[in-house]
Design an enzyme around this catalytic site. Structure first.
Site, short mmCIF file in Angstrom:
data_model
loop_
_atom_site.label_atom_id
_atom_site.label_comp_id
_atom_site.label_asym_id
_atom_site.label_seq_id
_atom_site.Cartn_x
_atom_site.Cartn_y
_atom_site.Cartn_z
N ASP A 197 32.89 39.66 26.56
CA ASP A 197 34.04 40.35 27.15
C ASP A 197 35.15 40.40 26.12
O ASP A 197 34.94 40.07 24.95
CB ASP A 197 34.48 39.63 28.44
CG ASP A 197 34.96 40.60 29.51
OD1 ASP A 197 36.02 41.22 29.31
OD2 ASP A 197 34.29 40.73 30.55
N ASP A 206 40.28 25.63 35.60
CA ASP A 206 38.97 25.70 36.24
C ASP A 206 37.83 25.85 35.24
O ASP A 206 36.67 25.99 35.64
CB ASP A 206 38.93 26.85 37.25
CG ASP A 206 39.02 26.36 38.70
OD1 ASP A 206 38.59 25.22 38.95
OD2 ASP A 206 39.52 27.09 39.56
N ASP A 217 41.74 33.37 24.37
CA ASP A 217 42.98 34.14 24.41
C ASP A 217 43.33 34.33 25.88
O ASP A 217 42.78 33.65 26.75
CB ASP A 217 42.85 35.47 23.66
CG ASP A 217 41.78 36.38 24.25
OD1 ASP A 217 41.44 36.23 25.44
OD2 ASP A 217 41.28 37.25 23.51
N HIS A 221 40.74 40.33 32.03
CA HIS A 221 39.42 40.73 32.51
C HIS A 221 38.38 39.63 32.27
O HIS A 221 37.66 39.21 33.18
CB HIS A 221 38.99 42.03 31.84
CG HIS A 221 37.75 42.64 32.42
ND1 HIS A 221 36.48 42.31 31.98
CD2 HIS A 221 37.58 43.56 33.40
CE1 HIS A 221 35.59 43.01 32.67
NE2 HIS A 221 36.23 43.78 33.53
N ASN A 235 36.89 20.78 43.03
CA ASN A 235 37.84 19.99 42.25
C ASN A 235 39.25 20.06 42.82
O ASN A 235 40.22 19.75 42.13
CB ASN A 235 37.83 20.43 40.78
CG ASN A 235 38.25 21.89 40.61
OD1 ASN A 235 38.31 22.64 41.58
ND2 ASN A 235 38.52 22.30 39.38
N ALA A 326 24.05 49.22 31.07
CA ALA A 326 23.35 49.06 32.35
C ALA A 326 22.04 49.84 32.39
O ALA A 326 21.04 49.37 32.94
CB ALA A 326 24.26 49.49 33.49
N ASP A 355 19.25 47.45 39.80
CA ASP A 355 18.31 46.42 40.24
C ASP A 355 18.72 45.80 41.56
O ASP A 355 17.94 45.76 42.51
CB ASP A 355 18.18 45.33 39.17
CG ASP A 355 17.48 45.84 37.92
OD1 ASP A 355 16.34 46.31 38.05
OD2 ASP A 355 18.08 45.78 36.84
N SER A 401 32.23 45.16 37.55
CA SER A 401 32.55 44.10 36.58
C SER A 401 32.54 42.72 37.23
O SER A 401 32.29 41.72 36.56
CB SER A 401 33.92 44.34 35.96
OG SER A 401 33.85 45.22 34.87
#
Length: 418
Positions: A197, A206, A217, A221, A235, A326, A355, A401
């Site tokens: 990405d 997390d 960075d 997205h 957690n 894809a 799929d 996405s």
């Protein structure tokens, strides 16, 4: 005298009650499953005492001396019918569609209690050798599906949809049934997810201690995609990813040129990613790149799984809007998007190369929605949201996405289990 008689009667009742309770308690099944096994015997292999469904082995009629000896050698404390209220005629029933059916004969299924838990295995082995036994197994316990302690888990309808307003008032159960999967595994640290990405905030709370690969960075997205797949669960903070405990490999595709994309895909594979998530497309939509295709071919040859988002072009380009990677085909798992009502999202592209589908947020064509229909996940700045902030402009967190990393997380759970 009457008073004394009343006291005497009450005393006798109390004593009888205590005696009955003590007797019943010693024979009642399921008090201590860790000391018990469940056995189904053939008809008349064991016959309980008259008008009772439980007792000691020597109180049962057990025609085969060998079976009785197995029970006595194990110092069995009690034998109790698993379903004491079940009658032979209860075997016959009518299905909801009207057919007559024959059910399990529970009159021959018993719970057998031993003095110590550690005696169960050898006892079980001895029982399985007896011809009078249909099946024998350890008695165990059940528990509710694992619900993580994460602060915002109740907003994550993709994982557990209860149909509430905080989840967009979708359809209860329109989710991936993650809590049931987590009862089996929440992911293994030996399994790695590659996130190809535009980068991600690797020090997000997390993701603590679980990210390798490129330097981090603050790309919104990539941070959101990684959170959907693998945010740390249970957690007490933030959200849970589909696979909590797997490793994350950050693969920043730099300028997103074909060369950079191909290099990032191959790098994720070479760094040991078991599953590689690709929530991106070649532009313009429909453009094919042999170089990028060959990078995915290398992934396939290394027996790794590549996951790619199907695309969000249905509303603008109609059916069969071809998007790569894809549509490359072999070796790539292509993911479309569904809503919190378990129908195709309005934007989700279609085509023969799809799929599976997974929750991606948004609504179906012709419907209106709100932020709660989006995917709630990790965002830069150690935060969580339904929106991505690009230079002050907010974008809904929805699209294929975010369906793709759901599938990536599921694949990681399967790898972890195997």
């Amino acid at each position: 005298m009457r008073t004394n008689s009343k006291i005497a009667v009450w005393g006798m009742l109390i004593l009888c009650t205590l005696y009955t309770f003590a007797q019943g308690q010693s024979l009642t099944p399921s008090i201590d499953p860790e000391r018990e096994v469940i056995v189904m015997f053939k008809i008349d292999a064991v016959i309980p005492p008259a008008n009772r469904t439980a007792g000691r082995p020597d109180e049962f009629q057990i025609p085969e001396q060998g079976l009785l000896q197995v029970l006595l050698d194990a110092n069995v404390e009690a034998i109790s019918r698993l379903m004491p209220e079940f009658r032979p005629e209860d075997r016959y029933a009518v299905s909801r569609t009207g057919e007559e059916v024959q059910l399990t004969d529970w009159t021959n299924v018993y719970v057998i209690r031993l003095p110590q838990p550690q005696a169960r295995e050898s006892f079980l082995n001895a029982l399985k050798k007896r011809p009078e036994v249909i099946f024998a197994e350890l008695h165990g316990r059940g528990e509710p599906d694992l619900i993580p302690s994460d602060q915002y888990f109740n907003r994550q309808w993709a994982l557990k949809n209860d149909g509430t307003s905080i989840q967009g008032s979708g359809t209860a159960g329109a989710d991936i049934n993650a809590t049931a999967a987590w009862d089996i595994t929440t992911g293994s640290s030996t399994i790695k997810i590659g996130i190809v990405d535009a980068g991600m905030q690797t020090n997000h709370p997390d993701f603590t201690g679980r990210v390798t690969g490129d330097a981090g960075d603050s790309d919104p997205h990539g941070t959101a995609v990684a959170g959907v797949a693998a945010a740390q669960g249970n957690n007490t903070i933030g959200v849970a990813g589909a696979a909590w405990n797997v490793g994350i490999i950050n693969e920043d595709y730099g300028s997103a040129s074909d060369a950079d994309l191909a290099a990032a895909v191959r790098s994720a594979s070479n760094r040991g990613a078991d599953i590689i998530n690709n929530s991106w497309k070649l532009t313009p939509v429909g453009r094919y790149s042999t170089a990028v295709r060959l990078a995915f071919a290398d992934v396939y040859k290394q027996n790794r799984v590549a996951v790619a988002s199907m695309g969000n072009q249905y509303e603008t380009m109609g059916e069969n809007a071809t998007q790569y990677p894809a549509a490359f085909g072999q070796g790539i798992l292509t993911i479309g998007a569904t809503t919190n009502k378990d129908v195709k999202a309005s934007y989700s592209s279609t085509g023969s190369w799809i799929d599976v589908t997974a929750p991606g947020g948004g609504v179906a064509s012709g419907e209106t929605g709100n932020q709660y229909d989006n995917i709630f996940t990790t965002v830069p700045g150690s935060g969580y949201d339904w929106y991505l902030n690009y230079g002050g402009e907010l974008y809904h967190i929805r699209g294929t996405s975010f369906a793709a990393p759901i599938a990536t997380g599921i694949a990681a759970l399967l790898f972890s289990y195997n």
